[in-house]
Motif scaffolding. Structure first.
Motif, mmCIF file in Angstrom:
data_model
loop_
_atom_site.group_PDB
_atom_site.id
_atom_site.type_symbol
_atom_site.label_atom_id
_atom_site.label_comp_id
_atom_site.label_asym_id
_atom_site.label_seq_id
_atom_site.Cartn_x
_atom_site.Cartn_y
_atom_site.Cartn_z
ATOM 1 N N ILE A 178 43.148 55.452 31.881
ATOM 2 C CA ILE A 178 42.992 56.901 31.728
ATOM 3 C C ILE A 178 43.168 57.318 30.274
ATOM 4 C CG2 ILE A 178 44.049 59.132 32.286
ATOM 5 C CD1 ILE A 178 44.699 57.925 35.059
ATOM 6 N N LEU A 181 40.134 56.445 28.342
ATOM 7 C CA LEU A 181 39.008 57.337 28.649
ATOM 8 C C LEU A 181 39.250 58.721 28.026
ATOM 9 C CD1 LEU A 181 36.441 57.094 30.426
ATOM 10 C CD2 LEU A 181 37.719 58.238 32.235
ATOM 11 N N THR A 182 40.459 59.224 28.190
ATOM 12 C CA THR A 182 40.769 60.558 27.673
ATOM 13 C C THR A 182 42.040 60.472 26.833
ATOM 14 O OG1 THR A 182 42.095 61.067 29.606
ATOM 15 C CG2 THR A 182 39.808 61.709 29.693
ATOM 16 N N SER A 188 46.531 64.153 32.475
ATOM 17 C CA SER A 188 45.701 63.366 33.398
ATOM 18 C C SER A 188 46.511 62.252 34.041
ATOM 19 C CB SER A 188 44.514 62.726 32.665
ATOM 20 O OG SER A 188 43.617 63.698 32.231
ATOM 21 N N LEU A 191 48.903 63.642 36.566
ATOM 22 C CA LEU A 191 48.234 64.154 37.770
ATOM 23 C C LEU A 191 47.823 63.000 38.684
ATOM 24 C CD1 LEU A 191 46.889 66.943 38.951
ATOM 25 C CD2 LEU A 191 44.874 65.518 38.666
ATOM 26 N N VAL A 192 47.187 61.984 38.096
ATOM 27 C CA VAL A 192 46.769 60.839 38.920
ATOM 28 C C VAL A 192 47.998 60.186 39.546
ATOM 29 C CG1 VAL A 192 45.640 58.592 38.891
ATOM 30 C CG2 VAL A 192 44.673 60.482 37.584
ATOM 31 N N MET A 195 49.014 62.118 42.520
ATOM 32 C CA MET A 195 48.104 61.889 43.642
ATOM 33 C C MET A 195 48.409 60.541 44.317
ATOM 34 S SD MET A 195 46.353 64.575 43.841
ATOM 35 C CE MET A 195 47.174 65.865 42.967
ATOM 36 N N ILE A 199 49.609 59.854 48.268
ATOM 37 C CA ILE A 199 49.050 58.891 49.221
ATOM 38 C C ILE A 199 50.169 58.023 49.807
ATOM 39 C CG2 ILE A 199 47.511 56.902 49.513
ATOM 40 C CD1 ILE A 199 45.645 58.108 47.519
ATOM 41 N N MET B 15 42.233 61.813 46.116
ATOM 42 C CA MET B 15 41.442 61.045 45.152
ATOM 43 C C MET B 15 40.407 61.934 44.476
ATOM 44 S SD MET B 15 40.761 57.300 46.666
ATOM 45 C CE MET B 15 41.942 56.492 47.667
ATOM 46 N N VAL B 17 40.733 65.100 43.829
ATOM 47 C CA VAL B 17 41.450 65.866 42.803
ATOM 48 C C VAL B 17 41.677 65.009 41.567
ATOM 49 C CG1 VAL B 17 43.626 66.999 42.243
ATOM 50 C CG2 VAL B 17 42.577 67.367 44.484
ATOM 51 N N ALA B 18 42.161 63.768 41.783
ATOM 52 C CA ALA B 18 42.482 62.890 40.652
ATOM 53 C C ALA B 18 41.246 62.589 39.825
ATOM 54 C CB ALA B 18 43.117 61.592 41.167
ATOM 55 N N TYR B 21 39.919 65.685 38.066
ATOM 56 C CA TYR B 21 40.696 66.148 36.919
ATOM 57 C C TYR B 21 40.451 65.272 35.695
ATOM 58 C CZ TYR B 21 44.555 68.200 34.352
ATOM 59 O OH TYR B 21 45.306 68.854 33.405
ATOM 60 N N VAL B 22 40.494 63.924 35.920
ATOM 61 C CA VAL B 22 40.261 63.014 34.793
ATOM 62 C C VAL B 22 38.844 63.237 34.250
ATOM 63 C CG1 VAL B 22 40.082 60.608 34.102
ATOM 64 C CG2 VAL B 22 41.898 61.314 35.645
ATOM 65 N N THR B 25 38.758 66.433 32.214
ATOM 66 C CA THR B 25 39.379 66.230 30.903
ATOM 67 C C THR B 25 38.455 65.451 29.986
ATOM 68 O OG1 THR B 25 41.441 66.058 32.120
ATOM 69 C CG2 THR B 25 41.502 65.513 29.782
ATOM 70 N N PHE B 26 37.818 64.422 30.568
ATOM 71 C CA PHE B 26 36.915 63.572 29.777
ATOM 72 C C PHE B 26 35.763 64.401 29.206
ATOM 73 C CE2 PHE B 26 33.168 60.756 29.580
ATOM 74 C CZ PHE B 26 33.613 59.891 28.591
#
Lengths: 430, 354
Positions: A178, A181-182, A188, A191-192, A195, A199, B15, B17-18, B21-22, B25-26
């Protein structure tokens, strides 16, 4: 005795004929494995970016970072015993562990929000996360141990730890993917991570079941089964095992320090550094289940002591040889096998020697002793390294200490040495 | 719904949402980057010649000549951070294998403060007499800030941040500063070990005091900034005697002209830092024609002209590859205005052959 009760409750006779993962208890362990997999993805994502986040976003200096790290690591230790104790008192260990998992997931969401509101808010969330970690460990291991027949304890922990470590491997990969990528987008990552935590938490709530034996015990439980904290710990075997695992952990050099030593001696490219972690974890993932199955056959203590004694040649090898890529791979492999022989196997051993109503406390006490001992060991090794400026010599001391500690362990646990999973004499000894 | 259906629904939702969001942002970051690149290209259009860059083979030998101008390339991209020599037509030639956060070179030596990994920095001393990237010694440092080598190449010094990232707020940073002789780089000393008079001790003995930004004169004499959490002073020092002496100049990041007659330094104002020149013979100070805030230790291109880097954007600190432009100013000509010397570069270095 209670051991036979558990077996009859779970209908062990039929279970051994079918595959482990097809049995109801096995499926429960597997489900919990996936809870841990997603939770570890979630937490290791944060752990991996933490040094970067604290120093670049919160402006921590080196000293502040070291102080935070020490506090962060020990904060969970105290809560482990408490978590186990509460799980024992409660009729519903799943609920206790759900509090732990839920709290940790909430702190990830808090971290995510703190990147917008004010980043210093991140600090209390980071510490609360450790509290959640401390709370959930012992009830989790209690549920795993009660889900299966005593003859399958080490296999169950092997399966769970394999998935757990897989998550720990995937977390940093996800975090750095991540960030690649960003760049600099810590929001980010958080947040991931949140998430993934959700789960894991959902699997716990929806799929994992409290073992049948627990609910049965609860309905028939009487006042006399409630013991005080001291009574719960002060059982000859429980106390002995907790202290001995602490003694053995003191002679164990923490992985980060071993990696640092390899890094400095082998003149490695810093970019390869994370692969040292991966090497150990992959070996662990590959060997934890087979070693668990073997432990269930030959006895936990033998496998556990075998894992411990592996450290002696490992340290000698590190101190003596010119570290090439082949010997580094071997070292990482041995380290992974050491963990496979000790981590889940010790939890299995702790489960086998404790009565169901103090199992959480027992496992919590063991893991607290280990956490504190590891912290002490890191201090001692770091201090000895910097004082002598000669880590080779320090490694040889540690090798000697490993041998002595293993002998002490063997003497201390000799009553259990011949024990095979599920054998009756265990209960008699305690 | 069965538990499995619920779990599948939650997982799918979470998933989405994840990934969403990424992805968002990208896209957002790419947009920012393309806006910046477009802006950089627009500005670059005005300096087509200067941007024509020549790369060198990694093995190529580059020997510096007296008067060569060097800098660090700040054009975003793969060559960001590489040290360049500025050719007479304004084009840049990349020096092989030297990538820095801060650079200076003079008198057969070069000093590079560079990023060795996340939150890890190194200093490398180069013997540039036969090849610009012939390294002598490297050691670990904290966040790079200033580097300076004396014109004769005999003395060197660097400043790095132990905490904090900028000089604006006196209470918010701590520095590490080391001075040493280039032929004995293992024997680096700290200014806190130097002697001073009892009178100066009132300030210099303050435990919260810190030094930054050495500029070298002849024979190891130097000027440096001293500051605690409230005030700053320029301090004169001698490496040979290991002594410090307070001046009454209130300012920071001094830079001494090659002829030793003029000292340019920064004065703090409400709007940032203003450049001031002090004539050391007449003791006259002049405010320079640069109106923008200069957070740099200036370099002298000759006895009259200074060069310094300015951030291109206000929010440059938060960018991945922040950009600077190098500006020059003739301080002998009172009517002269700052001129853009080289866009997208910093750490201006005028090489003097020792």
């Amino acid at each position: 005795m209670y051991l036979t009760d558990i077996r009859s409750n779970l209908g062990a006779a039929g279970e051994s004929k079918t595959g482990f993962l097809r049995s109801a208890g096995g499926r429960n362990v597997l489900a919990f494995g996936f809870v841990s997999l997603f939770t570890d993805i979630s937490s290791e994502m944060v752990v991996a970016v933490l040094p970067l986040f604290l120093t670049t976003s919160l402006g921590f200096g080196i000293l502040g970072f070291a102080a935070f790290e020490g506090f962060y690591q020990t904060a969970s230790a105290a809560f482990r015993l408490a978590g186990g104790r509460v799980a024992d008192r409660s009729a519903d260990p799943k609920k206790i562990s759900a509090w732990g998992y839920g709290l940790s997931t909430l702190t990830r969401a808090g971290l995510f929000l703190s990147t917008f509101v004010g980043q210093t808010l991140a600090l209390p969330f980071l510490l609360l996360d450790r509290v959640g970690k401390g709370i959930r460990v012992a009830p989790r291991d209690t549920i795993i141990s009660r889900s299966v027949d005593d003859t399958k304890l080490a296999t169950a922990f092997g399966v769970h730890r394999t998935l757990d470590t897989t998550g720990a491997l995937l977390g940093p990969i996800a975090a750095f993917a991540i960030l690649a990528l960003t760049p600099k987008a810590f929001d980010s990552v958080f947040l991931v991570s949140t998430m993934a935590g959700i789960i894991g938490f959902s699997i716990l709530i929806l799929v994992v079941k409290n073992p049948k034996e627990v609910t049965q015990k609860d309905s028939s439980s009487t006042e006399e089964e409630q013991v005080s904290l001291w009574q719960a710990i002060n059982q000859p075997l429980v106390l002995r095992l907790a202290l001995l695992s602490g003694v053995l952990a003191v002679t164990t050099i923490g992985d980060p320090l071993i990696y640092l030593y390899i890094f400095e001696t082998a003149d490695m490219d810093p970019a390869w550094f994370p692969l040292l972690y991966a090497g150990t974890a992959i070996t662990f993932v590959l060997t934890a289940v087979p070693i668990g199955i073997i432990s269930d056959r030959v006895g936990f203590v033998k496998v556990f002591l075998f894992g411990q004694i592996l450290l002696a040649p490992l340290y000698l090898w590190l101190s003596g040889s010119q570290l090439g890529s082949v010997s580094i791979l071997c070292v990482l492999g041995i380290l992974g096998i050491y963990y496979a022989c000790t981590d889940g196997v010790l939890a299995a051993l702790g489960s086998a020697i404790s009565k169901p109503n103090n199992r959480g406390t027992t496992l919590g006490a063991i893991s607290m002793c280990i956490a504190l001992a590891k912290f002490a060991s890191a201090l001692v090794f770091g201090f000895a390294w910097s004082q002598t400026q000669n880590p080779e010599v320090v490694l040889r001391w540690y090798a000697a200490a490993v041998v002595i500690a293993t002998i002490v362990g063997a003497i201390g646990l000799k009553n259990l040495l011949t024990h095979r999973a599920g054998a009756e004499e265990l209960a008699d000894v305690s | 719904m069965s538990p499995n259906r619920k779990l599948a629904t939650i997982s799918a939702l979470v998933m989405t949402v994840a990934i969403g969001y990424v992805g968002f942002t990208f896209v957002q970051q790419s947009k920012d980057l393309s806006t910046r690149n477009a802006e950089a290209e627009r500005r670059a259009g005005e300096f087509v010649d200067q941007l024509a860059a020549v790369d060198t083979e990694p093995e190529e030998v580059v020997v510096l000549q007296d008067g060569d101008q060097l800098a660090i390339n700040r054009i975003p991209g793969d060559d960001y951070g590489r040290v360049i020599t500025i050719n007479s037509d304004g084009s840049r030639t990349f020096v092989p294998n030297v990538r820095c956060e801060r650079y200076h070179a003079s008198g057969n030596y070069g000093l590079c403060l560079w990023k060795a990994g996340e939150q890890r920095y190194q200093a490398t001393l180069y013997d540039v007499s036969e090849n610009v990237n012939n390294d002598v010694l490297s050691w670990g440092v904290t966040l790079p800030s200033r580097a300076r080598i004396s014109d004769d190449g005999q003395y060197a010094s660097y400043t790095s941040f132990a905490s904090g990232t900028g000089y604006q707020d006196l209470g918010s940073f701590v520095t590490v500063i080391e001075v040493f002789e280039t032929d004995d780089p293992l024997n680096r000393v700290r200014l806190s070990d130097f002697d001073y008079s009892d009178e100066d001790a009132a300030l210099l003995a303050d435990i919260k005091g810190k030094f930054w930004g050495v500029t070298w004169g002849d024979d190891g004499d130097f000027y440096v900034t001293w500051g605690n959490e409230e005030e700053i002073r320029i301090v004169k020092g001698s490496y040979a005697d290991k002594t410090l002496e307070l001046t009454d100049l209130i300012g920071s990041c001094p830079s001494l002209s090659p002829d030793g007659k003029t000292l340019v330094f920064k004065e703090s104002t409400a709007n940032g830092f203003e450049l001031v020149a002090l004539n050391l013979e007449t003791n006259e100070t002049t405010r320079l024609a640069e109106t923008r805030s200069v957070d740099d230790q200036v370099e002298w291109l000759n006895d009259d002209t200074i060069a310094y880097a300015l951030h291109v954007d206000e929010d440059a600190e938060t960018q991945l590859q922040p950009e600077w432009d190098i500006w020059s100013l003739d301080i002998a000509d009172e009517t002269a205005e700052p001129e853009l010397l080289l866009p997208q570069a910093d750490s201006p270095t005028s090489y003097v052959e020792g």
